[in-house]
Scaffold this motif. Structure first.
Motif, PDB file in Angstrom:
ATOM      1  N   LYS A 173      20.631 -22.042  -3.722  1.00  0.00           N
ATOM      2  CA  LYS A 173      21.303 -21.869  -4.829  1.00  0.00           C
ATOM      3  C   LYS A 173      22.486 -20.923  -4.222  1.00  0.00           C
ATOM      4  CE  LYS A 173      22.469 -21.751  -9.086  1.00  0.00           C
ATOM      5  NZ  LYS A 173      23.063 -23.191  -9.644  1.00  0.00           N
ATOM      6  N   LYS A 174      22.032 -19.849  -3.447  1.00  0.00           N
ATOM      7  CA  LYS A 174      23.109 -18.826  -2.789  1.00  0.00           C
ATOM      8  C   LYS A 174      23.914 -19.568  -2.145  1.00  0.00           C
ATOM      9  CE  LYS A 174      23.441 -14.981   0.235  1.00  0.00           C
ATOM     10  NZ  LYS A 174      22.579 -14.024   1.110  1.00  0.00           N
ATOM     11  N   VAL A 175      23.843 -20.776  -1.104  1.00  0.00           N
ATOM     12  CA  VAL A 175      24.967 -21.470  -0.515  1.00  0.00           C
ATOM     13  C   VAL A 175      25.570 -22.319  -1.447  1.00  0.00           C
ATOM     14  CG1 VAL A 175      25.128 -23.297   1.122  1.00  0.00           C
ATOM     15  CG2 VAL A 175      23.248 -21.546   1.681  1.00  0.00           C
ATOM     16  N   GLU A 176      25.003 -22.763  -2.430  1.00  0.00           N
ATOM     17  CA  GLU A 176      25.859 -23.569  -3.237  1.00  0.00           C
ATOM     18  C   GLU A 176      26.834 -22.781  -4.236  1.00  0.00           C
ATOM     19  OE1 GLU A 176      25.196 -25.359  -8.059  1.00  0.00           O
ATOM     20  OE2 GLU A 176      23.486 -25.234  -6.680  1.00  0.00           O
ATOM     21  N   LEU A 177      26.313 -21.471  -4.588  1.00  0.00           N
ATOM     22  CA  LEU A 177      27.279 -20.701  -5.190  1.00  0.00           C
ATOM     23  C   LEU A 177      28.609 -20.371  -4.183  1.00  0.00           C
ATOM     24  CD1 LEU A 177      24.916 -18.428  -7.331  1.00  0.00           C
ATOM     25  CD2 LEU A 177      26.438 -20.234  -8.156  1.00  0.00           C
ATOM     26  N   MET A 178      28.024 -19.844  -3.121  1.00  0.00           N
ATOM     27  CA  MET A 178      29.239 -19.570  -2.220  1.00  0.00           C
ATOM     28  C   MET A 178      30.096 -20.516  -1.781  1.00  0.00           C
ATOM     29  SD  MET A 178      27.381 -16.790   0.556  1.00  0.00           S
ATOM     30  CE  MET A 178      26.156 -18.240   1.190  1.00  0.00           C
ATOM     31  N   GLN A 179      29.756 -21.848  -1.853  1.00  0.00           N
ATOM     32  CA  GLN A 179      30.710 -22.988  -1.886  1.00  0.00           C
ATOM     33  C   GLN A 179      31.572 -23.022  -2.933  1.00  0.00           C
ATOM     34  OE1 GLN A 179      28.442 -26.331  -0.475  1.00  0.00           O
ATOM     35  NE2 GLN A 179      27.845 -25.400   1.209  1.00  0.00           N
ATOM     36  N   SER A 227      31.838 -18.486   5.398  1.00  0.00           N
ATOM     37  CA  SER A 227      31.368 -19.663   6.245  1.00  0.00           C
ATOM     38  C   SER A 227      31.301 -20.845   5.314  1.00  0.00           C
ATOM     39  CB  SER A 227      30.221 -19.238   6.947  1.00  0.00           C
ATOM     40  OG  SER A 227      29.142 -19.283   5.792  1.00  0.00           O
ATOM     41  N   GLN A 228      31.222 -20.517   3.930  1.00  0.00           N
ATOM     42  CA  GLN A 228      31.106 -21.615   2.838  1.00  0.00           C
ATOM     43  C   GLN A 228      32.568 -21.806   2.356  1.00  0.00           C
ATOM     44  OE1 GLN A 228      28.114 -23.292   3.022  1.00  0.00           O
ATOM     45  NE2 GLN A 228      27.883 -21.734   4.586  1.00  0.00           N
ATOM     46  N   GLY A 229      33.587 -21.426   2.773  1.00  0.00           N
ATOM     47  CA  GLY A 229      35.094 -21.638   2.163  1.00  0.00           C
ATOM     48  C   GLY A 229      35.363 -20.640   1.267  1.00  0.00           C
ATOM     49  N   THR A 230      34.698 -19.624   1.168  1.00  0.00           N
ATOM     50  CA  THR A 230      35.320 -18.745   0.194  1.00  0.00           C
ATOM     51  C   THR A 230      35.657 -17.202   0.763  1.00  0.00           C
ATOM     52  OG1 THR A 230      33.674 -19.479  -1.388  1.00  0.00           O
ATOM     53  CG2 THR A 230      34.319 -17.429  -2.260  1.00  0.00           C
TER      54      THR A 230
END
Length: 367
Positions: free
Chosen positions: A260-266, A289-292
């Motif tokens: 979920k953390k990675v999803e939110l960071m993206q 790293s996730q585009g944010t």
């Protein structure tokens, strides 16, 4: 090499954070290279007194405050002469191992406490800690030190450590950078993100206040917050959100898992960080790293993990009003936003634990 590592938290401690994540990654690689590693740390409710994780040993002794004495006694009884190298990690309070060990030793310092005493400790402990910290740093200033940022290095020099005794290792992230920014889909509404444990030193209320100010200009702005709010301060933040006239646009998710953390960071457009100080600010690099990109306060650590107007924005003044203005200006300037997003993503690819471990390994070999 046999390495004995004194630090008050391990990666399974409920209070663990970025420093423990770094320790975990370094220890795993030490084991892979054939070294032996033992951590002496504080116990916590539900924690085993001894266990192996990824090949290294964790021995838990006492609690947050008694671990320093318990670790000394355990070393004297069981580990004298075992190690080739002793690491004394200064995470608020050092173990002062230089006064009772004969083995080679080095300090590991992610950040100094300083003003954090007044955010995380109650009176009079905060006053006592703030006064004593320069004294115990002076007592240790003849040691060699590993740290993770120029900000912490500069802090150490202010307290008497010699420049040539301080080595900086790269930080690292375990989050794999996205392969293609163009394939990352953002939320349909402009969204700012606040990640991590909600503690006083994180100044999360400043993030909420900045959001409230920015929402007066960007009417569909959303705030997503994720992290443990069980502390007294965390509960205060939750109450503050409940009274906000923008509460329908504030989404507190509690603790979340890594997926979920990675999803939110993206999907979020910006990460916002208002900490009192950091060792580095791992969530900034993870989000990059996730585009944010991130908008952050101008404090130690965050001014290392953000290159102002290149990979993110560092506030000129650390208050909600300036934070809000930077959020508004960046979200409205699509050309600049795209540039920061690209450059922060590219930079994040260079910040990894392989490089961190190479730096670390070279230092400890040459002690």
């Amino acid at each position: 090499m046999k390495i004995l590592w004194f630090t008050w938290k391990d990666v399974k401690n409920p209070l663990s954070g970025g420093a423990e994540a770094v320790n975990e990654e370094l220890a795993k690689r030490l084991i892979k290279d054939g070294h032996q590693v033992i951590f002496l740390v504080a116990g916590f409710p539900g924690g085993l007194s001894e266990e192996k994780i990824n090949g290294y040993t964790i021995i838990r002794l006492g609690n947050r405050w008694t671990v320093y004495w318990k670790a000394y006694k355990y070393y004297k009884k069981n580990l004298i002469g075992w190690a080739d190298l002793v690491i004394d990690e200064v995470n608020t309070i050092p173990f002062f191992t230089k006064y009772y060990i004969k083995e080679k030793n080095i300090l590991f310092v992610h950040q100094l406490c300083r003003e954090i005493w007044f955010y995380e400790m109650i009176f009079p402990v905060n006053i006592i800690g703030y006064i004593l910290e320069p004294l115990y740093l002076w007592l240790l200033s003849d040691r060699k030190v590993i740290t993770v940022s120029e900000s912490t290095k500069n802090d150490l020099i202010k307290f008497g450590f010699k420049n040539n005794n301080i080595s900086i290792i790269s930080e690292g992230i375990t989050t794999e950078p996205v392969k293609n920014l163009e394939l990352v889909e953002k939320f349909s509404q402009p969204t700012v993100l606040s990640l991590g444990s909600i503690r006083s030193m994180k100044r999360t209320i400043d993030v909420v206040k900045a959001f409230e100010i920015a929402s007066q200009t960007i009417s569909d702005l959303q705030l997503i917050m994720a992290g443990d709010a069980n502390s007294t301060y965390g509960k205060k933040v939750v109450r503050f959100i409940g009274k906000s006239k923008f509460k329908k646009d504030i989404h507190y998710l509690g603790k979340i898992d890594i997926n979920k953390k990675v999803e939110l960071m993206q999907k979020a457009h910006l990460l916002v960080v208002a900490s009192v100080k950091e060792g580095w600010g791992l969530t900034v690099t993870e989000a990059n790293s996730q585009g944010t990109p991130a908008v952050v306060y101008n404090v130690e650590g965050l001014r290392d993990s953000v290159r102002n107007n290149e990979t993110g924005i560092i506030c000129q003044k650390n208050n909600p009003s300036h934070l809000a203005n930077d959020i508004i200006n960046l979200l409205k300037d699509t050309k600049k936003y795209k540039m920061l997003r690209e450059k922060s993503w590219q930079w994040s690819k260079k910040i990894n634990f392989e490089k961190s471990y190479r730096d670390f390994s070279m230092i400890i070999k040459n002690i």
